[in-house]
Design a protein around this motif. Structure first.
Motif, PDB file in Angstrom:
ATOM      1  N   VAL A 106      54.417  66.294  11.503  1.00  0.00           N
ATOM      2  CA  VAL A 106      54.591  64.309  10.650  1.00  0.00           C
ATOM      3  C   VAL A 106      53.653  63.659  10.025  1.00  0.00           C
ATOM      4  O   VAL A 106      53.212  62.969  11.365  1.00  0.00           O
ATOM      5  N   ASN A 108      53.500  59.774   8.942  1.00  0.00           N
ATOM      6  CA  ASN A 108      54.045  58.724   8.576  1.00  0.00           C
ATOM      7  C   ASN A 108      53.174  58.091   7.275  1.00  0.00           C
ATOM      8  O   ASN A 108      52.088  57.358   7.944  1.00  0.00           O
ATOM      9  N   HIS A 118      68.095  57.960  18.525  1.00  0.00           N
ATOM     10  CA  HIS A 118      68.266  58.999  18.351  1.00  0.00           C
ATOM     11  C   HIS A 118      68.033  59.829  19.616  1.00  0.00           C
ATOM     12  O   HIS A 118      67.024  59.227  20.390  1.00  0.00           O
ATOM     13  N   ASP A 120      66.511  63.701  21.212  1.00  0.00           N
ATOM     14  CA  ASP A 120      66.403  64.878  20.086  1.00  0.00           C
ATOM     15  C   ASP A 120      67.431  66.334  20.869  1.00  0.00           C
ATOM     16  O   ASP A 120      68.298  66.276  21.815  1.00  0.00           O
ATOM     17  N   ILE A 145      55.290  64.198  21.452  1.00  0.00           N
ATOM     18  CA  ILE A 145      54.649  63.735  19.814  1.00  0.00           C
ATOM     19  C   ILE A 145      53.567  63.305  20.019  1.00  0.00           C
ATOM     20  O   ILE A 145      52.297  62.931  21.267  1.00  0.00           O
ATOM     21  N   GLY A 156      52.906  52.030  13.851  1.00  0.00           N
ATOM     22  CA  GLY A 156      54.197  52.894  13.772  1.00  0.00           C
ATOM     23  C   GLY A 156      54.055  54.115  14.980  1.00  0.00           C
ATOM     24  O   GLY A 156      54.303  54.540  15.403  1.00  0.00           O
ATOM     25  N   THR A 158      55.889  55.664  18.401  1.00  0.00           N
ATOM     26  CA  THR A 158      57.335  55.550  18.390  1.00  0.00           C
ATOM     27  C   THR A 158      57.775  54.666  19.252  1.00  0.00           C
ATOM     28  O   THR A 158      57.201  54.502  20.085  1.00  0.00           O
ATOM     29  N   TYR A 201      58.091  63.659  26.643  1.00  0.00           N
ATOM     30  CA  TYR A 201      59.575  63.139  27.302  1.00  0.00           C
ATOM     31  C   TYR A 201      60.317  62.984  27.412  1.00  0.00           C
ATOM     32  O   TYR A 201      60.300  65.060  26.169  1.00  0.00           O
ATOM     33  N   VAL A 209      61.409  56.601  14.738  1.00  0.00           N
ATOM     34  CA  VAL A 209      60.271  55.966  14.070  1.00  0.00           C
ATOM     35  C   VAL A 209      59.914  54.769  14.014  1.00  0.00           C
ATOM     36  O   VAL A 209      61.372  53.965  13.491  1.00  0.00           O
ATOM     37  N   VAL A 222      54.500  67.007  16.238  1.00  0.00           N
ATOM     38  CA  VAL A 222      56.177  67.494  17.099  1.00  0.00           C
ATOM     39  C   VAL A 222      56.231  69.052  18.052  1.00  0.00           C
ATOM     40  O   VAL A 222      56.230  69.582  17.377  1.00  0.00           O
TER      41      VAL A 222
HETATM   42  O1  LIG Z   1      57.597  60.063  14.518  1.00  0.00           O
HETATM   43  C1  LIG Z   1      57.755  59.754  15.334  1.00  0.00           C
HETATM   44  O2  LIG Z   1      57.534  58.468  16.289  1.00  0.00           O
HETATM   45  C2  LIG Z   1      59.142  59.484  15.942  1.00  0.00           C
HETATM   46  C3  LIG Z   1      59.880  61.437  15.608  1.00  0.00           C
HETATM   47  C4  LIG Z   1      61.081  61.687  16.231  1.00  0.00           C
HETATM   48  O3  LIG Z   1      61.647  60.637  16.349  1.00  0.00           O
HETATM   49  C5  LIG Z   1      61.402  62.594  16.687  1.00  0.00           C
HETATM   50  O4  LIG Z   1      60.575  64.336  16.785  1.00  0.00           O
HETATM   51  O5  LIG Z   1      62.205  63.298  17.142  1.00  0.00           O
END
Ligand SMILES: O=C(O)CCC(=O)C(=O)O
Length: 281
Positions: A106, A108, A118, A120, A145, A156, A158, A201, A209, A222
């Motif tokens: 990802v 960002n 959320h 996962d 992550i 940002g 997490t 985690y 995010v 990820v």
């Molecule tokens: O990119 C982030 O900081 C969070 C990513 C996320 O929410 C996830 O991988 O489920």
């Protein structure tokens, strides 16, 4: 922190940060290659997300560039996937025969907005395949992550909610009394660390995010580690489980893309067992 302290943090708080997984003198190169791979596949990744949105599902956060199974595009980070500390932690929870179920990236970008609280897969009830709440108190999946840039308050790092992994439900699909899935939480923390560190985690942990208010992209991998007993076939396109639970229900899923055979053949020997279940025919 040693492995037992890190594992204890996951047990009690729901997460820990493992430092120096990718050495400081290599992480810049890894980031450049991962970002280039995501850019090269950006249009097709967006088209895939658009298909899911067209079926009425909420997916992705504005500002985030995604590439599923980035390992097919670059293997620059592969040697670190079998990091001794991370595998020791995973095995302390799951025993032998741990597998990887996800290797996405990802990016960002500046202006990325706050996401929604959320947990996962398999706990995210916006996916058609999910464990129904109330959950038994057992960790079924270890998520991570990987920080390819420093994670800071501005770019940002997490958002995580310490201790939330012990809740029997999570806000992903809404409908939890008194919980606004889009709002800041009084007890939220940000996962911060230097590039090369890994936020590890319990998949049940509520996280989100965080906005990127800096002027540079925040890049991450990820990666998720699964016990052998977690059924991954609903995540694999082309399997009867996937047809039944995702295609025939028109649902949203945690889809996985198989590793190409030649990519698998070139992986380090200690990484191959983590992907052996998941090689394209
Ligand atoms: O990119 C982030 O900081 C969070 C990513 C996320 O929410 C996830 O991988 O489920």
């Amino acid at each position: 922190m040693d492995v037992s302290e890190l594992a204890a943090n996951i047990q009690h708080k729901g997460y820990c940060i493992v430092e120096d997984v990718i050495p400081a003198n290599e992480v810049d190169d890894v980031r450049l290659q991962v970002v280039a791979a995501q850019q090269a596949h950006h249009a097709e990744a967006e088209a895939e997300l658009a298909k899911t949105r067209a079926r009425g599902h909420r997916i992705g956060v504005p500002g985030v560039g995604l590439l599923k199974q980035v390992l097919n595009a670059t293997q620059c980070f592969a040697p670190y996937l079998a990091d001794e500390r991370i595998l020791a932690i995973a095995e302390s929870f799951f025993g032998d025969f741990v597998r990887i179920s996800c290797t996405d990236c990802v990016i960002n970008h500046p202006g990325t907005e706050r996401g929604y609280w959320h947990a996962d897969w398999p706990y995210n009830a916006t996916n058609s395949t999910h464990v129904k709440a109330p959950y038994p108190d057992v960790m079924m999946h270890l998520a991570s992550i990987w920080m390819l840039t420093d994670f800071t308050p501005e770019n940002g790092g997490t958002f995580v909610l310490p201790g939330s992994h012990l809740q029997p439900n999570n806000p992903a699909a809404g409908g939890m009394d008194g919980v606004d899935q889009d709002a800041p939480h009084a007890d939220e923390k940000q996962a911060l660390g230097s590039a090369g560190s890994v936020l590890l985690y319990d998949s049940r942990l509520w996280h989100s995010v965080a906005p990127n208010q800096s002027n540079a992209a925040r890049a991450a991998l990820v990666v998720r580690y699964a016990p052998w007993w977690l059924n991954l076939t609903p995540t694999m396109r082309g399997t009867p489980d996937h047809e039944r639970m995702v295609l025939e229900t028109g649902g949203k899923n945690y889809d996985a893309i198989p590793i190409r055979r030649e990519v698998f053949d070139g992986l380090p020997e200690n990484v191959k067992p983590l992907y052996r279940h998941w090689v394209a025919a």
